[in-house]
Design a protein around this motif. Structure first.
Motif: not given
Length: 300
Positions: A232-233, A236-237, A244, A251, A293-298
């Motif tokens: 995931i990290n 995100k880029n 996503f 996923y 917002d990809k940053n919300e994916i855990q």
């Protein structure tokens, strides 16, 4: 046939269209899709010469559209807000079009009206919204146009009338090499008849290609990673990810740049399971305009 280059259009202080570039070949059907307020109708009004652009060019057959009687006489236009003279009878409109357009054909109108069956003795104000749309389409096709421009043309039409409407358009293209430019929220219709589409968002074209190419490049992937946090990290880029989300360990990714390299890059992140799913145009549209917002994916 249609060429729009570096088009900008402001209305008051609002920047409506920004650097629009589109080409539509002769004898093709081109679809314009986007959310309400994205700029579709403004672009169509520039294309028909109703609005003058602030900068850039709008050409049909390599000729400027704005204040060009020769070009406008070859354009059939069905607007989203019916602009027919409400106090005219349909038969009076036929006389008006016959005087205005040198290539107007009453025979063609009558042939089309054998399908739609609009009473020509009635005044426009006495007709339903769907009936007004039918009259507008029949008049536009009866001038034997080179280009037909349609802004939400199927609003108010029942399913049978809509089917007839679309079949008539496709026949017009096949028989006369007419070029059709259509904006609609009915994405099933767009998907059925269009050769190419453009997606407009906030006044900018974000996708423009053949429908086949768009559907080939836009895919949904269902995937389980061996090491979710690491994968995931990295993802995100990736700019090519439109959407996503995850449910538990599974996923769901949507990309607008699917290729063998994209698949290889995913596999290099460590995959336990991966499945590729095709999307229809409505699903592609939703994924393209939603701001995820990809940053919300855990990681799970």
């Amino acid at each position: 046939m249609i060429e729009i280059t570096n088009l900008y259009k402001n209305i008051g202080e609002n920047k409506i269209l920004k650097n629009i570039n589109l080409k539509v070949p002769k004898g093709s059907i081109f679809g314009l899709i986007g959310e309400n307020g994205a700029g579709k109708t403004t672009l169509i009004k520039c294309l028909t010469g109703i609005y003058q652009v602030d900068s850039g060019a709008v050409l049909i057959d390599n000729k400027d559209v704005f204040e060009n009687v020769e070009v406008k006489s070859c354009i059939g236009y069905v607007s989203d807000e019916n602009s027919l003279l409400s106090y005219f009878k349909v038969k009076e409109l036929l006389d008006f079009y016959n005087m205005t357009y040198t290539k107007f054909s009453i025979e063609k109108f009558n042939k089309l009206n054998n399908i739609f069956k609009i009473p020509i003795e009635k005044r426009i104000r006495e007709l339903s919204k769907g009936m007004k749309t039918k009259v507008s389409l029949m008049l536009s096709l009866s001038i034997n146009p080179k280009v037909v421009i349609l802004d939400e043309p199927t609003t108010g039409l029942d399913p049978v009338a809509k089917k007839n409407f679309m079949n008539i358009l496709m026949d017009e293209v096949a028989e006369n090499e007419t070029t059709v430019f259509i904006s609609s929220h009915n994405l099933a219709d767009i998907e059925r008849i269009c050769d190419s589409i453009a997606l407009i968002k906030n006044g900018e074209i974000i996708v423009s290609s053949s429908l086949d190419n768009i559907k080939e490049k836009t895919r949904k992937i269902q995937i389980i990673f061996k090491d979710s946090e690491k994968a995931i990290n990295s993802i995100k880029n990736w700019n090519s990810i439109l959407n996503f989300k995850n449910i538990g360990r599974v996923y769901y990714l949507v990309t607008n740049d699917f290729s063998q390299k994209f698949q290889d890059d995913l596999e290099n992140l460590g995959v336990e399971f991966m499945e590729f799913l095709d999307l229809d145009l409505e699903e592609i549209f939703i994924c393209s305009v939603e701001d995820g917002d990809k940053n919300e994916i855990q990681a799970k």
